[in-house]
Design a protein around this motif. Structure first.
Motif, PDB file in Angstrom:
ATOM      1  N   PRO A  50     -33.583 -17.616  23.859  1.00  0.00           N
ATOM      2  CA  PRO A  50     -32.545 -18.119  23.236  1.00  0.00           C
ATOM      3  C   PRO A  50     -33.075 -18.186  21.418  1.00  0.00           C
ATOM      4  CG  PRO A  50     -33.403 -19.558  24.315  1.00  0.00           C
ATOM      5  CD  PRO A  50     -34.017 -18.228  24.934  1.00  0.00           C
ATOM      6  N   TYR A 109     -29.990 -23.855  25.956  1.00  0.00           N
ATOM      7  CA  TYR A 109     -30.040 -22.718  26.976  1.00  0.00           C
ATOM      8  C   TYR A 109     -31.049 -23.255  28.336  1.00  0.00           C
ATOM      9  CZ  TYR A 109     -31.134 -18.147  28.687  1.00  0.00           C
ATOM     10  OH  TYR A 109     -31.248 -16.785  29.345  1.00  0.00           O
ATOM     11  N   LEU A 114     -26.157 -20.480  28.571  1.00  0.00           N
ATOM     12  CA  LEU A 114     -26.190 -21.006  27.257  1.00  0.00           C
ATOM     13  C   LEU A 114     -24.979 -21.864  27.156  1.00  0.00           C
ATOM     14  CD1 LEU A 114     -27.125 -20.613  24.109  1.00  0.00           C
ATOM     15  CD2 LEU A 114     -25.152 -18.898  23.873  1.00  0.00           C
TER      16      LEU A 114
END
Length: 155
Positions: A50, A109, A114
């Motif tokens: 992420p 995340y 997400l």
């Protein structure tokens, strides 16, 4: 077809626009719901980093989520070597109800999901009002307006 899409502009929802453009695979599928004064947007994007592969930006009342995904598999055995890879960029724009300060938006995340949490401004909820619908010629204005236009056109 593209000229129709360009003229329609932002009136089309993003998934519909991408489908008409012939690129349904490049949009990010999301789950969007409200919870305790917060707009929650979730996207299933396993196998990414992420910090490196996700960009979330806020422009006006549009939240743009961009995810880059790259996957590579290599297989070596007695018969030889085989390499497979998949990669792509996926994006989604979500309309935020009312003005939001980007400092208040939280993204996390966990286990391939997400999650973006956007606080909904208090005035945004109250701005929604139901509009009543009348049947037929309840006020009589429609009939008289047509006659006025017709007589004005004749003079």
């Amino acid at each position: 077809m593209n000229s129709i899409i360009r003229r329609a502009g932002s009136d089309l929802t993003e998934p519909l626009r991408r489908l008409l453009e012939g690129d349904p695979g490049s949009w990010l599928r999301v789950e969007e719901y409200r919870e305790d004064g917060t707009l929650v947007v979730k996207a299933e994007v396993p196998g990414i980093n992420p910090e490196k592969d996700v960009d979330i930006t806020l422009v006006g009342n549009e939240l743009q989520i961009d995810v880059r995904h790259e996957e590579k598999n290599e297989h070596k055995d007695k018969r030889g070597y085989r390499s497979e890879f998949r990669y792509g960029t996926f994006s989604r724009t979500v309309t935020v109800p009312g003005p939001v300060d980007e400092k208040d938006i939280r993204a996390s995340y966990n286990d391939g999901v997400l999650e973006v949490r956007i606080p909904i401004p208090e005035g945004a909820e109250a701005a929604s009002r139901k509009i009543p619908i009348t049947r037929g010629n309840a006020t009589g204005a429609a009939g008289s307006g047509t006659g006025e236009r017709a007589s004005a056109a004749q003079t």
